[in-house]
Write a protein that holds these residues in place. Structure first.
Motif, PDB file in Angstrom:
ATOM      1  N   GLY A  68       0.819  -1.214   0.000  1.00  0.00           N
ATOM      2  CA  GLY A  68       0.000   0.000   0.000  1.00  0.00           C
ATOM      3  C   GLY A  68       0.848   1.257   0.000  1.00  0.00           C
ATOM      4  N   GLU A  69       1.859   1.275   0.847  1.00  0.00           N
ATOM      5  CA  GLU A  69       2.752   2.431   0.919  1.00  0.00           C
ATOM      6  C   GLU A  69       3.576   2.577  -0.363  1.00  0.00           C
ATOM      7  OE1 GLU A  69       6.356   4.170   3.725  1.00  0.00           O
ATOM      8  OE2 GLU A  69       5.358   2.310   4.292  1.00  0.00           O
ATOM      9  N   ALA A  70       4.095   1.476  -0.858  1.00  0.00           N
ATOM     10  CA  ALA A  70       4.926   1.513  -2.063  1.00  0.00           C
ATOM     11  C   ALA A  70       4.149   2.040  -3.263  1.00  0.00           C
ATOM     12  CB  ALA A  70       5.483   0.126  -2.365  1.00  0.00           C
ATOM     13  N   ALA A  71       2.876   1.728  -3.329  1.00  0.00           N
ATOM     14  CA  ALA A  71       2.044   2.178  -4.448  1.00  0.00           C
ATOM     15  C   ALA A  71       1.871   3.698  -4.460  1.00  0.00           C
ATOM     16  CB  ALA A  71       0.682   1.502  -4.402  1.00  0.00           C
ATOM     17  N   LEU A  72       2.026   4.333  -3.310  1.00  0.00           N
ATOM     18  CA  LEU A  72       1.834   5.782  -3.211  1.00  0.00           C
ATOM     19  C   LEU A  72       3.108   6.589  -3.445  1.00  0.00           C
ATOM     20  CD1 LEU A  72      -0.430   5.814  -0.037  1.00  0.00           C
ATOM     21  CD2 LEU A  72      -1.142   6.003  -2.432  1.00  0.00           C
ATOM     22  N   LEU A  73       4.256   5.925  -3.486  1.00  0.00           N
ATOM     23  CA  LEU A  73       5.537   6.622  -3.584  1.00  0.00           C
ATOM     24  C   LEU A  73       5.988   6.779  -5.035  1.00  0.00           C
ATOM     25  CD1 LEU A  73       7.427   4.718  -0.733  1.00  0.00           C
ATOM     26  CD2 LEU A  73       6.311   6.961  -0.591  1.00  0.00           C
ATOM     27  N   ASP A  74       6.643   7.909  -5.344  1.00  0.00           N
ATOM     28  CA  ASP A  74       7.238   8.034  -6.671  1.00  0.00           C
ATOM     29  C   ASP A  74       8.504   7.177  -6.716  1.00  0.00           C
ATOM     30  OD1 ASP A  74       9.583   9.500  -5.858  1.00  0.00           O
ATOM     31  OD2 ASP A  74       8.521  11.380  -6.034  1.00  0.00           O
ATOM     32  N   ASP A  75       9.085   7.014  -7.892  1.00  0.00           N
ATOM     33  CA  ASP A  75      10.177   6.057  -8.057  1.00  0.00           C
ATOM     34  C   ASP A  75      11.456   6.419  -7.298  1.00  0.00           C
ATOM     35  OD1 ASP A  75      11.057   8.093  -9.783  1.00  0.00           O
ATOM     36  OD2 ASP A  75      10.552   6.967 -11.584  1.00  0.00           O
ATOM     37  N   GLN A  76      11.703   7.700  -7.048  1.00  0.00           N
ATOM     38  CA  GLN A  76      12.882   8.076  -6.259  1.00  0.00           C
ATOM     39  C   GLN A  76      12.643   7.885  -4.766  1.00  0.00           C
ATOM     40  OE1 GLN A  76      14.982  11.713  -7.460  1.00  0.00           O
ATOM     41  NE2 GLN A  76      13.732  11.691  -9.316  1.00  0.00           N
ATOM     42  N   GLU A  77      11.454   8.258  -4.303  1.00  0.00           N
ATOM     43  CA  GLU A  77      11.127   8.088  -2.888  1.00  0.00           C
ATOM     44  C   GLU A  77      11.037   6.602  -2.536  1.00  0.00           C
ATOM     45  OE1 GLU A  77      10.586   9.077   0.997  1.00  0.00           O
ATOM     46  OE2 GLU A  77      11.246  10.347  -0.643  1.00  0.00           O
ATOM     47  N   LEU A  78      10.588   5.788  -3.462  1.00  0.00           N
ATOM     48  CA  LEU A  78      10.544   4.345  -3.239  1.00  0.00           C
ATOM     49  C   LEU A  78      11.941   3.811  -2.927  1.00  0.00           C
ATOM     50  CD1 LEU A  78       8.965   1.659  -3.295  1.00  0.00           C
ATOM     51  CD2 LEU A  78       9.382   1.587  -5.767  1.00  0.00           C
ATOM     52  N   VAL A  79      12.933   4.258  -3.679  1.00  0.00           N
ATOM     53  CA  VAL A  79      14.320   3.822  -3.433  1.00  0.00           C
ATOM     54  C   VAL A  79      14.797   4.318  -2.073  1.00  0.00           C
ATOM     55  CG1 VAL A  79      16.718   4.003  -4.223  1.00  0.00           C
ATOM     56  CG2 VAL A  79      14.878   3.666  -5.882  1.00  0.00           C
ATOM     57  N   ARG A  80      14.517   5.577  -1.747  1.00  0.00           N
ATOM     58  CA  ARG A  80      14.949   6.118  -0.444  1.00  0.00           C
ATOM     59  C   ARG A  80      14.324   5.354   0.712  1.00  0.00           C
ATOM     60  NH1 ARG A  80      15.098  10.946  -3.394  1.00  0.00           N
ATOM     61  NH2 ARG A  80      12.926  11.462  -3.085  1.00  0.00           N
ATOM     62  N   ARG A  81      13.027   5.074   0.613  1.00  0.00           N
ATOM     63  CA  ARG A  81      12.354   4.358   1.700  1.00  0.00           C
ATOM     64  C   ARG A  81      12.830   2.912   1.797  1.00  0.00           C
ATOM     65  NH1 ARG A  81       7.584   6.888   3.357  1.00  0.00           N
ATOM     66  NH2 ARG A  81       7.509   5.305   4.970  1.00  0.00           N
ATOM     67  N   ALA A  82      13.073   2.297   0.656  1.00  0.00           N
ATOM     68  CA  ALA A  82      13.497   0.896   0.644  1.00  0.00           C
ATOM     69  C   ALA A  82      14.906   0.712   1.200  1.00  0.00           C
ATOM     70  CB  ALA A  82      13.428   0.345  -0.778  1.00  0.00           C
ATOM     71  N   THR A  83      15.718   1.740   1.142  1.00  0.00           N
ATOM     72  CA  THR A  83      17.097   1.635   1.626  1.00  0.00           C
ATOM     73  C   THR A  83      17.294   2.344   2.967  1.00  0.00           C
ATOM     74  OG1 THR A  83      17.740   3.572   0.333  1.00  0.00           O
ATOM     75  CG2 THR A  83      18.054   1.407  -0.696  1.00  0.00           C
ATOM     76  N   ALA A  84      16.226   2.784   3.580  1.00  0.00           N
ATOM     77  CA  ALA A  84      16.320   3.526   4.848  1.00  0.00           C
ATOM     78  C   ALA A  84      16.965   2.690   5.951  1.00  0.00           C
ATOM     79  CB  ALA A  84      14.939   4.011   5.283  1.00  0.00           C
ATOM     80  N   PHE A  85      16.848   1.375   5.876  1.00  0.00           N
ATOM     81  CA  PHE A  85      17.455   0.512   6.896  1.00  0.00           C
ATOM     82  C   PHE A  85      18.982   0.561   6.849  1.00  0.00           C
ATOM     83  CE2 PHE A  85      17.397  -2.129   3.161  1.00  0.00           C
ATOM     84  CZ  PHE A  85      18.548  -2.892   3.246  1.00  0.00           C
ATOM     85  N   ASP A  86      19.555   0.969   5.712  1.00  0.00           N
ATOM     86  CA  ASP A  86      21.006   1.078   5.543  1.00  0.00           C
ATOM     87  C   ASP A  86      21.317   2.353   4.758  1.00  0.00           C
ATOM     88  OD1 ASP A  86      23.713   0.840   5.149  1.00  0.00           O
ATOM     89  OD2 ASP A  86      23.605  -1.054   4.053  1.00  0.00           O
ATOM     90  N   PRO A  87      21.470   3.475   5.468  1.00  0.00           N
ATOM     91  CA  PRO A  87      21.699   4.761   4.792  1.00  0.00           C
ATOM     92  C   PRO A  87      22.949   4.770   3.899  1.00  0.00           C
ATOM     93  CG  PRO A  87      21.242   5.095   7.122  1.00  0.00           C
ATOM     94  CD  PRO A  87      21.384   3.623   6.914  1.00  0.00           C
ATOM     95  N   ASN A  88      23.904   3.904   4.170  1.00  0.00           N
ATOM     96  CA  ASN A  88      25.118   3.855   3.353  1.00  0.00           C
ATOM     97  C   ASN A  88      24.879   3.244   1.980  1.00  0.00           C
ATOM     98  OD1 ASN A  88      26.746   5.022   5.337  1.00  0.00           O
ATOM     99  ND2 ASN A  88      26.985   3.047   6.355  1.00  0.00           N
ATOM    100  N   MET A  89      23.762   2.582   1.814  1.00  0.00           N
ATOM    101  CA  MET A  89      23.471   1.908   0.562  1.00  0.00           C
ATOM    102  C   MET A  89      23.428   2.868  -0.626  1.00  0.00           C
ATOM    103  SD  MET A  89      20.511  -0.915   0.388  1.00  0.00           S
ATOM    104  CE  MET A  89      20.836  -2.445  -0.415  1.00  0.00           C
ATOM    105  N   LEU A  90      22.976   4.085  -0.408  1.00  0.00           N
ATOM    106  CA  LEU A  90      22.878   5.075  -1.484  1.00  0.00           C
ATOM    107  C   LEU A  90      24.063   6.046  -1.502  1.00  0.00           C
ATOM    108  CD1 LEU A  90      19.083   6.015  -1.474  1.00  0.00           C
ATOM    109  CD2 LEU A  90      20.333   4.678  -3.169  1.00  0.00           C
TER     110      LEU A  90
END
Length: 150
Positions: A68-90
């Protein structure tokens, strides 16, 4: 200071200010053009491409766990939220645009978002579409997991 001297001084001061302002504008324009035409080499891009699969897997996992949350996010915010568990990933992608789809496609583009550099799908071990050597590659998704993944 007499009136003629004041006028001469003010005229000279205005010209100097205009010359400095015009020179500054030229430098900013040259700098912006140089940034947009940066050359991306294999040596620069291969380390990033090697970690793109991890990004794609993180995005796909986030989308599956939070549909549900992923469907509401744009493609850049989706990446930021998906990698929030490891800020070094980006961290190594700083200055670039990283976009992702809920089905595990990652698209990396220049910082201005105009030129695509590479695309990767979660299901493969290598970068699927390296286009960093192409000056005219648009920053658009072109890969489809349903046709590229077994």
């Amino acid at each position: 200071m007499d009136k003629t001297s004041k006028i001469a001084f003010l005229t000279l001061w205005r010209r100097t200010a205009l010359i400095l302002l015009a020179g500054g504008m030229v430098l900013v324009t040259i700098s912006a053009c140089a940034q947009n035409h940066q050359t991306y080499t294999d040596a620069m891009m291969q380390p990033l491409a090697a970690t793109a699969g991890d990004l794609a897997r993180a995005v796909m996992r986030f989308a599956k766990d939070n549909p549900g949350e992923a469907a509401l996010l744009d493609d850049q915010e989706l990446v930021r939220r998906a990698t929030a568990f490891d800020p070094n990933m980006l961290e190594s992608y700083r200055g670039l645009v990283v976009r992702g789809t809920r089905d595990g496609v990652i698209l990396v583009c220049t910082g201005d978002g105009r030129r695509g550099l590479f695309e990767d799908i979660e299901c493969s071990d290598k970068v699927d579409k390296p286009v960093w050597g192409e000056e005219s590659a648009p920053c658009q998704f072109t890969l489809k997991p349903e046709t590229a993944c077994p």
